[in-house]
Write a protein that holds these residues in place. Structure first.
Motif, mmCIF file in Angstrom:
data_model
loop_
_atom_site.group_PDB
_atom_site.id
_atom_site.type_symbol
_atom_site.label_atom_id
_atom_site.label_comp_id
_atom_site.label_asym_id
_atom_site.label_seq_id
_atom_site.Cartn_x
_atom_site.Cartn_y
_atom_site.Cartn_z
ATOM 1 N N LEU A 41 0.840 -1.198 0.000
ATOM 2 C CA LEU A 41 0.000 0.000 0.000
ATOM 3 C C LEU A 41 0.873 1.244 0.000
ATOM 4 C CD1 LEU A 41 -2.702 -1.052 2.621
ATOM 5 C CD2 LEU A 41 -2.931 -1.053 0.136
ATOM 6 N N LYS A 42 0.523 2.185 -0.883
ATOM 7 C CA LYS A 42 1.251 3.452 -0.980
ATOM 8 C C LYS A 42 0.330 4.602 -0.598
ATOM 9 C CE LYS A 42 4.134 1.537 -4.597
ATOM 10 N NZ LYS A 42 4.297 1.329 -6.014
ATOM 11 N N ASN A 43 0.959 5.729 -0.247
ATOM 12 C CA ASN A 43 0.237 6.976 0.065
ATOM 13 C C ASN A 43 -0.579 6.888 1.357
ATOM 14 O OD1 ASN A 43 -0.073 9.705 -0.763
ATOM 15 N ND2 ASN A 43 -2.154 9.293 -1.441
ATOM 16 N N LEU A 44 -0.200 5.975 2.272
ATOM 17 C CA LEU A 44 -0.849 5.976 3.592
ATOM 18 C C LEU A 44 -0.367 7.211 4.358
ATOM 19 C CD1 LEU A 44 -0.419 2.268 4.807
ATOM 20 C CD2 LEU A 44 -2.455 3.286 3.829
ATOM 21 N N PRO A 45 -1.262 7.927 5.040
ATOM 22 C CA PRO A 45 -0.811 9.096 5.802
ATOM 23 C C PRO A 45 -0.072 8.667 7.072
ATOM 24 C CG PRO A 45 -3.136 8.718 6.202
ATOM 25 C CD PRO A 45 -2.709 7.698 5.177
ATOM 26 N N LYS A 46 0.895 9.477 7.485
ATOM 27 C CA LYS A 46 1.639 9.182 8.722
ATOM 28 C C LYS A 46 0.898 9.858 9.883
ATOM 29 C CE LYS A 46 6.096 8.692 6.361
ATOM 30 N NZ LYS A 46 5.678 8.977 4.976
ATOM 31 N N SER A 373 -10.163 20.207 17.131
ATOM 32 C CA SER A 373 -8.768 20.642 17.335
ATOM 33 C C SER A 373 -8.327 21.561 16.217
ATOM 34 C CB SER A 373 -7.810 19.441 17.346
ATOM 35 O OG SER A 373 -8.215 18.460 18.240
ATOM 36 N N VAL A 374 -8.610 21.147 14.979
ATOM 37 C CA VAL A 374 -8.117 21.918 13.840
ATOM 38 C C VAL A 374 -8.906 23.210 13.675
ATOM 39 C CG1 VAL A 374 -9.407 21.045 11.823
ATOM 40 C CG2 VAL A 374 -6.972 21.496 11.634
ATOM 41 N N SER A 375 -10.175 23.226 14.098
ATOM 42 C CA SER A 375 -10.952 24.473 14.023
ATOM 43 C C SER A 375 -10.354 25.526 14.955
ATOM 44 C CB SER A 375 -12.430 24.224 14.357
ATOM 45 O OG SER A 375 -12.627 24.033 15.746
ATOM 46 N N LEU A 376 -9.816 25.097 16.090
ATOM 47 C CA LEU A 376 -9.189 26.038 17.027
ATOM 48 C C LEU A 376 -7.903 26.615 16.434
ATOM 49 C CD1 LEU A 376 -9.714 24.178 20.436
ATOM 50 C CD2 LEU A 376 -11.220 25.818 19.297
ATOM 51 N N ILE A 377 -7.156 25.787 15.697
ATOM 52 C CA ILE A 377 -5.955 26.295 15.009
ATOM 53 C C ILE A 377 -6.368 27.367 13.998
ATOM 54 C CG2 ILE A 377 -4.106 25.729 13.377
ATOM 55 C CD1 ILE A 377 -3.880 23.006 14.683
ATOM 56 N N LEU A 378 -7.416 27.104 13.216
ATOM 57 C CA LEU A 378 -7.866 28.057 12.195
ATOM 58 C C LEU A 378 -8.261 29.391 12.829
ATOM 59 C CD1 LEU A 378 -10.042 25.721 9.909
ATOM 60 C CD2 LEU A 378 -7.716 26.510 9.488
ATOM 61 N N ALA A 379 -8.989 29.314 13.945
ATOM 62 C CA ALA A 379 -9.379 30.555 14.642
ATOM 63 C C ALA A 379 -8.136 31.279 15.158
ATOM 64 C CB ALA A 379 -10.339 30.232 15.784
ATOM 65 N N ALA A 380 -7.187 30.519 15.731
ATOM 66 C CA ALA A 380 -5.963 31.114 16.283
ATOM 67 C C ALA A 380 -5.116 31.774 15.191
ATOM 68 C CB ALA A 380 -5.155 30.048 17.020
ATOM 69 N N ASP A 396 -3.275 14.655 16.097
ATOM 70 C CA ASP A 396 -2.297 13.732 15.516
ATOM 71 C C ASP A 396 -2.949 12.452 14.994
ATOM 72 O OD1 ASP A 396 -0.270 15.517 16.073
ATOM 73 O OD2 ASP A 396 0.099 14.687 18.056
ATOM 74 N N ARG A 397 -4.201 12.213 15.362
ATOM 75 C CA ARG A 397 -4.915 11.041 14.844
ATOM 76 C C ARG A 397 -5.232 11.195 13.359
ATOM 77 N NH1 ARG A 397 -10.087 10.540 17.143
ATOM 78 N NH2 ARG A 397 -10.194 8.913 15.590
ATOM 79 N N GLY A 398 -5.347 12.453 12.869
ATOM 80 C CA GLY A 398 -5.848 12.617 11.507
ATOM 81 C C GLY A 398 -5.146 13.611 10.608
ATOM 82 N N TYR A 399 -4.155 14.360 11.128
ATOM 83 C CA TYR A 399 -3.457 15.340 10.285
ATOM 84 C C TYR A 399 -1.965 15.067 10.295
ATOM 85 C CZ TYR A 399 -7.727 18.071 9.841
ATOM 86 O OH TYR A 399 -9.009 18.476 9.529
ATOM 87 N N GLU A 400 -1.411 14.834 9.106
ATOM 88 C CA GLU A 400 0.015 14.535 8.987
ATOM 89 C C GLU A 400 0.815 15.840 8.929
ATOM 90 O OE1 GLU A 400 3.019 12.606 5.660
ATOM 91 O OE2 GLU A 400 1.002 11.770 5.838
ATOM 92 N N ASN A 401 1.792 15.968 9.828
ATOM 93 C CA ASN A 401 2.743 17.109 9.811
ATOM 94 C C ASN A 401 2.041 18.453 9.707
ATOM 95 O OD1 ASN A 401 4.833 15.250 9.813
ATOM 96 N ND2 ASN A 401 5.001 15.234 7.582
#
Length: 417
Positions: A41-46, A373-380, A396-401
């Protein structure tokens, strides 16, 4: 515990390469259990959820080799049928090993799943559907203990409502069932189509016979496969919103724009300028954001996984907006934290009424789930000054780097231990 420090407000500019899809990789990894041949399998997210699923496969006896850009799975000696609570507790998708284990061995003991606390998400739809393939089950001490003493036998199954997880579990299970299975009222998310494409490549006989109807003819064995997982449409949508909310200009690369048509049309409607090319989209955020009334819905509707991100953008709109959350009953947990940053959002049942014209103020914040979590980053990113986001393990469960991707487009963000 780790946290993120974000300094706003800067316009984001540059290019973001989108990773492989977490929500496609998880069922594909579960589906790999059907095969005793080598699968690459290729292109799996880290991301953490993929690490957890690979650990779960290892605990079931899969041999896994990870190199830079691919994962090789060898199930020739895979013989365990027990998925423990320790591995399934953090990740909803753990329940997806139930179907392949039953198909292969006629028995499985799988922990009831965990994941984000955004709603009940019961697995009764999975269990009732599997029982129509000849499975008998009981729930004991937090585990599903399931048996199919005569093996799985094909049948016609109509899901009582659209369920991504149940559709995936039944597609995988039916691939080794005796005879033919028809699945009706299936979810049709792109990640399900990706799972089907992967299984067909392994030698499974699957055919879409109508928009929400699948015909599966059972096979006895699968073949060696190389497969590259699709892009993550939720990650793509998140960076599109990041550009829009900061009045920035970002090229989103490594995607198929037609898959995110709904999201692109909504961003156009609220004022963003969008240019579409073959495998990329360029977005330029507008100073004038138009208000919106929107409902989350199964694909091809607006995804619940982008609801929190869009809410941040609508706080900047010229008038009040309304979001109706139709998928999960507990998915407004980010509202309290956004209100602490100066938002004026009122929730009534499954509706959020969002006052426009807000300038976010920096604050110390607490993440409650992956998309919150990511919505708080966008607001910040739009707030002048320093914000700190705690409990980022959800992220970290769903966003790579995510920090390095945001830094590359001009965000001032860093991780603190």
């Amino acid at each position: 515990m780790q946290k993120l420090e974000v300094f706003g407000a800067f316009k984001l500019k540059g290019q973001v390469r989108i990773s492989g899809s977490k929500n496609a990789s998880l069922p594909i990894l579960a589906g790999s259990l059907l095969s005793n041949k080598k699968i690459v399998l290729k292109n799996l997210p880290k991301v953490k959820d993929i690490e957890t699923m690979l650990s779960l496969l290892k605990s079931l006896g899969s041999k896994i080799k990870i190199s830079d850009n691919q994962v090789t799975i060898d199930n020739s000696n895979q013989n365990k049928k027990f998925a423990s609570y320790n591995l399934v507790k953090t990740m909803r998708a753990g329940i997806l090993v139930l179907g392949p284990l039953l198909a292969k061995f006629g028995y499985a003991k799988v922990s009831l799943p965990g994941g984000c606390a955004i709603g009940t998400r019961p697995i009764d739809i999975h269990l009732k559907a599997l029982s129509k393939l000849g499975v008998k089950f009981k729930i004991y001490n937090g585990y599903v203990i399931a048996k199919a003493s005569k093996g799985l036998i094909g049948n016609t199954i109509k899901f009582p409502k659209l369920s991504v997880g149940a559709t995936e579990n039944l597609i995988i299970a039916a691939c080794l069932a005796k005879g033919t299975t028809f699945l009706l009222n299936c979810a049709i998310e792109p990640e399900i189509k990706d799972l089907v494409n992967f299984l067909i490549k392994t030698g499974c006989k699957i055919k879409w016979v109508a928009k929400r109807k699948i015909k599966i003819t059972g096979v006895s064995e699968l073949k060696e496969t190389n497969y590259s997982v699709m892009f993550d449409r939720i990650e793509a949508g998140t960076y599109l919103v990041a550009a829009a909310v900061t009045e920035g200009k970002i090229k989103i690369q490594n995607i198929k724009p037609d898959i995110i048509n709904t999201e692109l049309n909504i961003l156009k409607k609220i004022g963003s300028k969008i240019t579409i090319k073959k495998n990329e989209v360029q977005i330029t955020g507008s100073k004038q954001i138009k208000s919106l009334k929107i409902k989350t819905a199964p694909y091809p509707g607006f995804p619940t996984d982008l609801q929190a991100q869009l809410m941040v953008l609508l706080c900047k709109a010229n008038k009040n907006s309304i979001i109706q959350e139709n998928i999960f009953e507990n998915r407004f947990m980010h509202v309290a934290e956004l209100n602490r940053m100066g938002a004026k959002i009122l929730t009534r049942g499954n509706k959020a009424i969002i006052k426009g014209g807000i300038n976010f103020a920096p604050a110390e914040l607490m993440a409650t789930d992956l998309r919150a979590s990511v919505s708080l980053i966008l607001a910040a990113l739009t707030a002048k000054g320093k914000s700190v986001i705690n409990r980022i393990y959800h992220l970290d469960r769903g966003y790579e780097n995510i920090e390095s991707k945001l830094r590359k487009v001009g965000a001032k963000i860093r991780r603190l231990n």
